[in-house]
Write an enzyme that holds these catalytic residues in place. Sequence first.
Site, PDB file in Angstrom:
ATOM      1  N   HIS A  69       0.834  -1.207   0.000  1.00  0.00           N
ATOM      2  CA  HIS A  69       0.000   0.000   0.000  1.00  0.00           C
ATOM      3  C   HIS A  69       0.864   1.249   0.000  1.00  0.00           C
ATOM      4  O   HIS A  69       1.920   1.277   0.638  1.00  0.00           O
ATOM      5  CB  HIS A  69      -0.995   0.002   1.165  1.00  0.00           C
ATOM      6  CG  HIS A  69      -0.392   0.026   2.541  1.00  0.00           C
ATOM      7  ND1 HIS A  69      -0.172   1.190   3.229  1.00  0.00           N
ATOM      8  CD2 HIS A  69       0.017  -0.967   3.364  1.00  0.00           C
ATOM      9  CE1 HIS A  69       0.337   0.910   4.425  1.00  0.00           C
ATOM     10  NE2 HIS A  69       0.472  -0.388   4.530  1.00  0.00           N
ATOM     11  N   ASP A 186       6.296   1.861   6.277  1.00  0.00           N
ATOM     12  CA  ASP A 186       5.019   1.141   6.176  1.00  0.00           C
ATOM     13  C   ASP A 186       4.113   1.977   5.283  1.00  0.00           C
ATOM     14  O   ASP A 186       3.539   2.958   5.738  1.00  0.00           O
ATOM     15  CB  ASP A 186       4.436   0.958   7.587  1.00  0.00           C
ATOM     16  CG  ASP A 186       3.019   0.426   7.585  1.00  0.00           C
ATOM     17  OD1 ASP A 186       2.578  -0.094   6.560  1.00  0.00           O
ATOM     18  OD2 ASP A 186       2.345   0.560   8.637  1.00  0.00           O
ATOM     19  N   GLU A 220      -5.236   1.140   2.640  1.00  0.00           N
ATOM     20  CA  GLU A 220      -4.922   0.082   3.609  1.00  0.00           C
ATOM     21  C   GLU A 220      -4.990   0.600   5.037  1.00  0.00           C
ATOM     22  O   GLU A 220      -5.492  -0.073   5.926  1.00  0.00           O
ATOM     23  CB  GLU A 220      -3.523  -0.487   3.319  1.00  0.00           C
ATOM     24  CG  GLU A 220      -3.247  -1.800   4.052  1.00  0.00           C
ATOM     25  CD  GLU A 220      -2.760  -1.633   5.492  1.00  0.00           C
ATOM     26  OE1 GLU A 220      -2.766  -2.626   6.229  1.00  0.00           O
ATOM     27  OE2 GLU A 220      -2.356  -0.511   5.889  1.00  0.00           O
ATOM     28  N   GLU A 221      -4.456   1.802   5.247  1.00  0.00           N
ATOM     29  CA  GLU A 221      -4.367   2.308   6.625  1.00  0.00           C
ATOM     30  C   GLU A 221      -5.744   2.587   7.235  1.00  0.00           C
ATOM     31  O   GLU A 221      -5.864   2.762   8.438  1.00  0.00           O
ATOM     32  CB  GLU A 221      -3.494   3.583   6.680  1.00  0.00           C
ATOM     33  CG  GLU A 221      -2.016   3.345   6.380  1.00  0.00           C
ATOM     34  CD  GLU A 221      -1.280   2.530   7.453  1.00  0.00           C
ATOM     35  OE1 GLU A 221      -1.913   2.090   8.427  1.00  0.00           O
ATOM     36  OE2 GLU A 221      -0.068   2.330   7.277  1.00  0.00           O
ATOM     37  N   ASP A 241       4.006  -6.179   3.146  1.00  0.00           N
ATOM     38  CA  ASP A 241       3.807  -5.061   4.072  1.00  0.00           C
ATOM     39  C   ASP A 241       4.867  -5.176   5.168  1.00  0.00           C
ATOM     40  O   ASP A 241       5.565  -6.188   5.260  1.00  0.00           O
ATOM     41  CB  ASP A 241       2.380  -5.125   4.645  1.00  0.00           C
ATOM     42  CG  ASP A 241       1.859  -3.760   5.063  1.00  0.00           C
ATOM     43  OD1 ASP A 241       2.685  -2.886   5.397  1.00  0.00           O
ATOM     44  OD2 ASP A 241       0.636  -3.574   5.080  1.00  0.00           O
ATOM     45  N   HIS A 321       4.462   2.880  12.720  1.00  0.00           N
ATOM     46  CA  HIS A 321       3.517   4.001  12.862  1.00  0.00           C
ATOM     47  C   HIS A 321       4.123   5.157  13.653  1.00  0.00           C
ATOM     48  O   HIS A 321       3.407   6.042  14.127  1.00  0.00           O
ATOM     49  CB  HIS A 321       2.174   3.552  13.453  1.00  0.00           C
ATOM     50  CG  HIS A 321       1.317   2.811  12.464  1.00  0.00           C
ATOM     51  ND1 HIS A 321      -0.001   2.499  12.695  1.00  0.00           N
ATOM     52  CD2 HIS A 321       1.598   2.334  11.237  1.00  0.00           C
ATOM     53  CE1 HIS A 321      -0.498   1.852  11.640  1.00  0.00           C
ATOM     54  NE2 HIS A 321       0.472   1.747  10.740  1.00  0.00           N
TER      55      HIS A 321
HETATM   56 ZN   LIG Z   1       1.163  -1.341   6.291  1.00  0.00          ZN
END
Ligand SMILES: [Zn+2]
Length: 345
Positions: A69, A186, A220-221, A241, A321
């Site tokens: 993503h 990510d 995706e998030e 991922d 994150h």
């Molecule tokens: Zn991810």
Amino acid sequence: MQQQDLERTLQYARELLAIHSPSGCTAAAADYLMEQLQKMGYEPVKTNKGAVQVYLGGKGEGALMLASHVDTLGAMVRAVKANGRLRVAPIGGLNASNTETENVIVHTRDGREFDGTLQVEDASVHVNGKLKETLRSWDNVEVVLDEDVKNAADVAALGIGAGDFVFVEPRTRVTASGYIKSRFLDDKLSASILLGLAAHLKDSGLVPARPLYLNFTTYEEVGHGGAADLPADLAEFISVDMGCVGDDLGCTERMVSICAMDSRGPSSFETVNGLVDAARRCGAPYAVDVYPFYGSDADVALASGAGVRHCVVGPGVYASHGYERSHVEGVKATFDLLREYVDFV
Ligand SMILES: [Zn+2]
């Protein structure tokens, strides 16, 4: 992984990380992917939903899709406060406590951009005696605009209001020791690996042993990236991922992680074993891990009705994150594993 493939992949990563693309505002990242894939000689498609998909060719049956993503965490202006500061709502799992003091760009819906910083309210330590003990949350971490604004009317005069996007600076660095540090590794690091793989395939003239699709998703998030536009002949969906790195997990930033189970449940038995066999064959350093707090586009594809085998695989990423860290060895391991697993003829 050849040096040329590594350098090309890292270049894709630098370029992709420099394009702001929180979920909901991903057109520029999608355009970049379209352009790169077209330059390689492929015919990518931008879906109605905004994802980029490309068919890389293949023989036989049982199509495989590798999905990364390119949407990221970010924020959206929720309200303009009376003092001219901006209250924001997070997009995805953006964490107020580790985003405080980060530079941001406020991107208005008509495309104008303004600098700012995420700061906790009353952020001067010489003024606010309670600063250290204040628990950071999106109730008290706000955007301080780098504009001469004293009240809500001044902000409105700039054309900033609810619904505008807030881009968080990624601060990308590649150290001499090979560590890759940035927000949003990510999942832009994996997306770059998939671009590198597509370029490698084109260069080498190899044909995948089965039909192979790449899917660069853009929601995706926020939980529905992999839910749409899957080919009818799809047999296996692998989310490429970030791999988890942390307490009691085997993976490090210098390895590729193979996810045996995430928060939704176990990955497909055959896919996990097939990936482990491929890692052993090609010598890629790997770990099989169980992720405690993780859902992927593969889970979403299954939940939306796709009857596919599935797994998550990717380079180890620490501090996910947040200000994330991986390593070129993790990139190499992921590239080598995928190349081996895809099995070119
Ligand atoms: Zn991810």
